[in-house]
Design a protein around this motif. Structure first.
Motif, PDB file in Angstrom:
ATOM      1  N   ARG B 306      39.440  47.630  39.523  1.00 20.22           N
ATOM      2  CA  ARG B 306      40.759  47.539  38.903  1.00 20.22           C
ATOM      3  C   ARG B 306      41.621  46.554  39.663  1.00 20.22           C
ATOM      4  NH1 ARG B 306      42.788  53.441  36.767  1.00 20.22           N
ATOM      5  NH2 ARG B 306      41.208  53.648  35.163  1.00 20.22           N
ATOM      6  N   ALA B 307      42.410  45.816  38.917  1.00 18.65           N
ATOM      7  CA  ALA B 307      43.322  44.875  39.557  1.00 18.65           C
ATOM      8  C   ALA B 307      44.758  45.217  39.171  1.00 18.65           C
ATOM      9  CB  ALA B 307      43.000  43.454  39.101  1.00 18.65           C
ATOM     10  N   ASP B 308      45.648  45.132  40.151  1.00 23.77           N
ATOM     11  CA  ASP B 308      47.078  45.219  39.853  1.00 23.77           C
ATOM     12  C   ASP B 308      47.553  43.815  39.547  1.00 23.77           C
ATOM     13  OD1 ASP B 308      47.194  47.889  40.330  1.00 23.77           O
ATOM     14  OD2 ASP B 308      47.896  47.701  42.408  1.00 23.77           O
ATOM     15  N   ILE B 309      48.153  43.656  38.361  1.00 20.04           N
ATOM     16  CA  ILE B 309      48.635  42.317  38.016  1.00 20.04           C
ATOM     17  C   ILE B 309      50.103  42.386  37.631  1.00 20.04           C
ATOM     18  CG2 ILE B 309      46.375  41.469  37.278  1.00 20.04           C
ATOM     19  CD1 ILE B 309      47.268  41.980  34.385  1.00 20.04           C
ATOM     20  N   SER B 310      50.769  41.250  37.744  1.00 22.25           N
ATOM     21  CA  SER B 310      52.180  41.214  37.398  1.00 22.25           C
ATOM     22  C   SER B 310      52.438  40.087  36.421  1.00 22.25           C
ATOM     23  CB  SER B 310      53.021  41.027  38.667  1.00 22.25           C
ATOM     24  OG  SER B 310      54.348  40.759  38.284  1.00 22.25           O
ATOM     25  N   PHE B 311      53.238  40.389  35.383  1.00 25.13           N
ATOM     26  CA  PHE B 311      53.535  39.385  34.370  1.00 25.13           C
ATOM     27  C   PHE B 311      54.728  38.528  34.744  1.00 25.13           C
ATOM     28  CE2 PHE B 311      51.354  42.627  31.683  1.00 25.13           C
ATOM     29  CZ  PHE B 311      50.243  41.854  31.406  1.00 25.13           C
ATOM     30  N   ALA B 317      53.971  46.343  38.396  1.00 24.80           N
ATOM     31  CA  ALA B 317      52.568  45.969  38.341  1.00 24.80           C
ATOM     32  C   ALA B 317      51.847  46.792  37.278  1.00 24.80           C
ATOM     33  CB  ALA B 317      51.916  46.200  39.705  1.00 24.80           C
ATOM     34  N   VAL B 318      50.919  46.149  36.595  1.00 19.57           N
ATOM     35  CA  VAL B 318      50.122  46.799  35.549  1.00 19.57           C
ATOM     36  C   VAL B 318      48.667  46.759  35.998  1.00 19.57           C
ATOM     37  CG1 VAL B 318      49.414  46.640  33.134  1.00 19.57           C
ATOM     38  CG2 VAL B 318      51.741  46.001  33.797  1.00 19.57           C
ATOM     39  N   GLU B 319      47.942  47.847  35.699  1.00 18.94           N
ATOM     40  CA  GLU B 319      46.536  47.876  36.077  1.00 18.94           C
ATOM     41  C   GLU B 319      45.678  47.301  34.963  1.00 18.94           C
ATOM     42  OE1 GLU B 319      45.184  51.235  39.142  1.00 18.94           O
ATOM     43  OE2 GLU B 319      45.681  51.982  37.152  1.00 18.94           O
ATOM     44  N   VAL B 320      44.654  46.562  35.335  1.00 19.84           N
ATOM     45  CA  VAL B 320      43.691  46.078  34.349  1.00 19.84           C
ATOM     46  C   VAL B 320      42.295  46.406  34.861  1.00 19.84           C
ATOM     47  CG1 VAL B 320      43.744  43.775  35.379  1.00 19.84           C
ATOM     48  CG2 VAL B 320      42.861  44.055  33.054  1.00 19.84           C
ATOM     49  N   GLU B 321      41.440  46.820  33.928  1.00 17.68           N
ATOM     50  CA  GLU B 321      40.087  47.182  34.340  1.00 17.68           C
ATOM     51  C   GLU B 321      39.178  45.965  34.238  1.00 17.68           C
ATOM     52  OE1 GLU B 321      39.104  51.226  33.784  1.00 17.68           O
ATOM     53  OE2 GLU B 321      37.164  50.673  32.910  1.00 17.68           O
ATOM     54  N   LEU B 322      38.364  45.767  35.267  1.00 18.43           N
ATOM     55  CA  LEU B 322      37.477  44.604  35.324  1.00 18.43           C
ATOM     56  C   LEU B 322      36.063  45.108  35.571  1.00 18.43           C
ATOM     57  CD1 LEU B 322      39.591  42.513  37.872  1.00 18.43           C
ATOM     58  CD2 LEU B 322      39.493  42.152  35.402  1.00 18.43           C
ATOM     59  N   PRO B 323      35.060  44.336  35.147  1.00 18.69           N
ATOM     60  CA  PRO B 323      33.682  44.743  35.490  1.00 18.69           C
ATOM     61  C   PRO B 323      33.465  44.667  37.003  1.00 18.69           C
ATOM     62  CG  PRO B 323      33.715  42.584  34.415  1.00 18.69           C
ATOM     63  CD  PRO B 323      35.109  43.129  34.325  1.00 18.69           C
ATOM     64  N   ALA B 324      32.486  45.456  37.481  1.00 19.12           N
ATOM     65  CA  ALA B 324      32.239  45.503  38.915  1.00 19.12           C
ATOM     66  C   ALA B 324      31.817  44.137  39.445  1.00 19.12           C
ATOM     67  CB  ALA B 324      31.164  46.553  39.216  1.00 19.12           C
ATOM     68  N   THR B 325      31.247  43.318  38.565  1.00 17.96           N
ATOM     69  CA  THR B 325      30.735  42.010  38.990  1.00 17.96           C
ATOM     70  C   THR B 325      31.820  40.953  39.055  1.00 17.96           C
ATOM     71  OG1 THR B 325      30.231  41.613  36.675  1.00 17.96           O
ATOM     72  CG2 THR B 325      28.425  42.402  38.064  1.00 17.96           C
ATOM     73  N   SER B 326      33.025  41.306  38.629  1.00 19.21           N
ATOM     74  CA  SER B 326      34.110  40.332  38.569  1.00 19.21           C
ATOM     75  C   SER B 326      34.410  39.748  39.942  1.00 19.21           C
ATOM     76  CB  SER B 326      35.364  41.012  38.016  1.00 19.21           C
ATOM     77  OG  SER B 326      36.488  40.252  38.343  1.00 19.21           O
ATOM     78  N   SER B 327      34.726  38.444  39.961  1.00 20.63           N
ATOM     79  CA  SER B 327      35.008  37.807  41.253  1.00 20.63           C
ATOM     80  C   SER B 327      36.483  37.499  41.422  1.00 20.63           C
ATOM     81  CB  SER B 327      34.178  36.521  41.375  1.00 20.63           C
ATOM     82  OG  SER B 327      34.508  35.675  40.294  1.00 20.63           O
ATOM     83  N   VAL B 328      37.303  38.160  40.599  1.00 25.29           N
ATOM     84  CA  VAL B 328      38.745  37.939  40.691  1.00 25.29           C
ATOM     85  C   VAL B 328      39.254  38.348  42.062  1.00 25.29           C
ATOM     86  CG1 VAL B 328      40.968  38.718  39.811  1.00 25.29           C
ATOM     87  CG2 VAL B 328      39.118  38.169  38.222  1.00 25.29           C
TER      88      VAL B 328
END
Lengths: 280, 356
Positions: B306-311, B317-328
């Motif tokens: 999960r990543a905390d992102i801001s618009f 901050a809003v949470e977004v779900e990412l795959p485990a393989t994500s390199s963000v």
């Protein structure tokens, strides 16, 4: 066991213990021993003959009678008051709590005087009493009243904190299961406080039998009629009958020891259930 | 056997505050309904009103066709399970279960042999055979709560009421008991009301969920209704780990911070609240529907990331779900698209506004 960083140094600890033990020995143990030593100073015969005396027997009987009336009365009152205070909220509740404590804070002599002022010959209700030819002051009813007043708080004070801690959930469970109020009280509330109740009864009884001040004011010290054991001790002592005085006193001391043992046994066996109760 | 519970305009005031505020609720026969809400929402008071442990100040309460409003608790034939079990400490497990049968008046009391048989059956049902002679203090929390349930079931209640039944237990035991309670409900078929503040528990266990807020019913519906079609801003914010963003709405478009996107807005316009859950956001390429956001933090949660992102600056901050393989990584810029829109007008009364 104990962290050395927070413990006092050994000699401070020993000094404190020595002071406490020395104080107890000097002010509690020594007088207790003195009572028995004086009572038996001329041997067992004179000691026992004290109890053959009619006035002494009458004093013992009166003390037992007063306790037998005062303790059950305060048992009923104590349970009712504790029940009301712990399980319900109503206007004037904190006033009731303070009132229960009143006998603890008032001098016993004042407690006795109150009844003289109320029921005595010149008291508020005195004329009414003499019209009805019912004696309260300088008679047994006055002694019972004064004793009930003085021992008022003991049982209620034991029960209130425990009942408050236990809350009402078990009673509510019993109600939803279809039990009546009385049934709930007998099968749920009472068993939950039984040891604290017994503890309170012990203390109440000890005080009822040992009360001097309030009883002394209302009694009139009529030998063989309105003398309780503590009053009888005083009379015998003032008459320089030391053996008899200390013999009767030894009975009271014995009662105190029995109470102490009973209290300790309760605390040891049922300490968890008494945990909420303020120690005396 | 199973009866409906109907509350009509039911109200209860404590010290001048309405704990339950003229509430209407219809529980269907045999249904398992969860009362869900934050603390102080009136859910426990409502349950206690149904049990007869509190007297209502207003309204009516029906069990089936019967008016139970003025019926004493002991005559309602409800099974009540308390959060802290409220077992009788001085009685054995078997005597606890038998209590409700033994206190019956002689006419309706079953013979002792029958009582023993019922107790045995119930011990079987709650999987505590052989523990009948124990005292409550000798049982674990989960076992105690099962005894409490058996005791409530022993009186053949018309309805079963549970007040945060698993609230005092640890997570693993909660999960086991949850499944087991669902099982028991299926077998016994009682109309069951249970109070919880744990939304996962409510949504997983119940046929329907009633969401309470400040003594009022916000929404009642199936878990799908509640999760997918929240009726009020309060419900949208309360369930599903949603984050509330203040936005400006115009027909067909909203502005989040400085970024406008086109989404269906219904007839919401002006200042509005947008509720975003982690799975509502899909990472995409830049485009007219995409929002760009800065990554504040990334963490591993179970099988996903999960990543905390801001618009934008000043926005939560809003949470977004990412795959485990994500390199963000922290500091990256992401483009995301909204896959679900939960938009409510910001009413003058804060979160109480209905969807317009």
């Amino acid at each position: 066991m104990r962290d050395a960083a927070i413990a006092e140094s050994p000699w401070v600890r020993w000094l404190l213990i020595a002071i406490a033990v020395g104080f107890l020995a000097l002010f509690l143990l020594l007088p207790l021993l003195a009572v028995f030593a004086q009572a038996l100073s001329r041997g067992l015969g004179p000691y026992l003959s004290t109890f053959a005396d009619a006035d002494t027997q009458s004093a013992i009987r009166l003390t037992l009678l007063v306790a037998a009336i005062a303790v059950p009365l305060n048992l009923v009152f104590g349970i009712a008051a504790a029940w009301a205070i712990a399980k319900f909220s109503f206007p004037g509740k904190s006033l009731l709590v303070s009132l229960i404590d009143l006998p603890f804070s008032v001098s016993p002599v004042v407690s006795g005087l109150v009844y003289v002022l109320l029921f005595g010959a010149k008291g508020v209700l005195g004329p009414l009493m003499s019209d009805w030819d019912f004696k309260i002051i300088f008679a047994v009813p006055g002694i019972v009243l004064a004793t009930v007043f003085v021992t008022f708080p003991f049982i209620a004070r034991e029960l209130i904190p425990l009942m408050q801690e236990q809350g009402s959930a078990e009673e509510e469970a019993a109600l939803t299961l279809g039990a009546s109020g009385l049934r709930t009280f007998l099968t749920v509330t009472l068993p939950n406080v039984r040891w604290a109740l017994l503890y309170g009864v012990l203390l109440c009884n000890a005080r009822a039998m040992g009360e001097f001040g309030a009883v002394s004011v209302v009694s009139g010290h009529i030998r063989g009629v309105t003398n309780t054991m503590p009053l009888h001790v005083e009379i015998l002592y003032n008459e320089y009958d030391f053996v008899a005085a200390f013999a009767v006193a030894s009975l009271l001391a014995g009662l105190a020891l029995v109470t102490l043992v009973g209290k300790s046994v309760l605390e040891w066996r049922h300490g968890d259930e008494l945990a909420a109760v303020r120690r005396h | 056997m199973a009866v409906a519970i109907t509350a009509q305009g039911l109200g209860k005031v404590f010290n001048g505050t309405a704990a339950v505020d003229r509430l209407d609720l219809a529980v269907e026969p045999g249904e398992l309904l969860a009362l869900l809400g934050p603390s102080g929402s009136g859910k426990t008071t409502l349950l206690r009103l149904v049990a007869g442990l509190e007297a209502p100040d207003a309204g009516r309460l029906l069990f089936g066709e019967e008016d139970a409003t003025r019926l004493a608790a002991r005559q309602r034939r409800v099974g009540f399970v308390f959060q802290h079990y409220a077992l009788f400490k001085h009685l054995t497990v078997a005597d606890n279960i038998a209590y409700g049968l033994r206190v019956r008046p002689r006419r309706t009391r079953p013979p002792e042999a029958e009582i023993q048989r019922r107790v045995g059956e119930l011990l079987d049902l709650v999987q505590l055979n052989g523990l009948g002679k124990r005292r409550p203090a000798q049982l674990s929390g989960g076992q105690r709560q099962r005894v409490a349930l058996a005791r409530a079931l022993a009186v053949e209640p018309r309805v079963l009421l549970l007040d945060e039944p698993f609230g005092a237990l640890d997570a693993q035991v909660r999960r086991d008991l949850r499944r087991w309670l669902r099982d028991i409900h299926e077998r016994t078929g009682h109309t069951t009301l249970f109070v919880t503040h744990d939304q996962e528990e409510a949504l997983e266990l119940a046929d329907r969920v009633a969401i309470l807020n400040r003594g009022r019913l916000e929404q009642i519906g199936t878990p799908d209704d509640i999760l997918d079609r929240p009726a009020t801003a309060f419900v949208a914010g309360f369930v599903g780990e949603a984050v509330r963003l203040a936005v400006e709405a115009a027909p067909g478009t909203i502005r989040i911070g400085a970024q406008p996107i086109s989404i269906p807005t219904g007839d919401v316009s002006g200042p509005a609240a947008l509720f975003i859950r982690p799975r509502d956001l899909l990472v995409c390429d830049d485009g007219p529907d995409a929002l760009s956001a800065r990554v504040i933090a990334v963490r591993r949660t179970g099988p996903a990331r999960r990543a905390d992102i801001s618009f934008g600056p000043g926005l939560p901050a809003v949470e977004v779900e990412l795959p485990a393989t994500s390199s963000v990584r922290k500091g990256d810029t992401l483009h995301v698209r909204l896959t679900a829109v939960r938009l409510f007008s910001s009413s003058r009364r804060g979160d109480d506004g209905r969807q317009s």
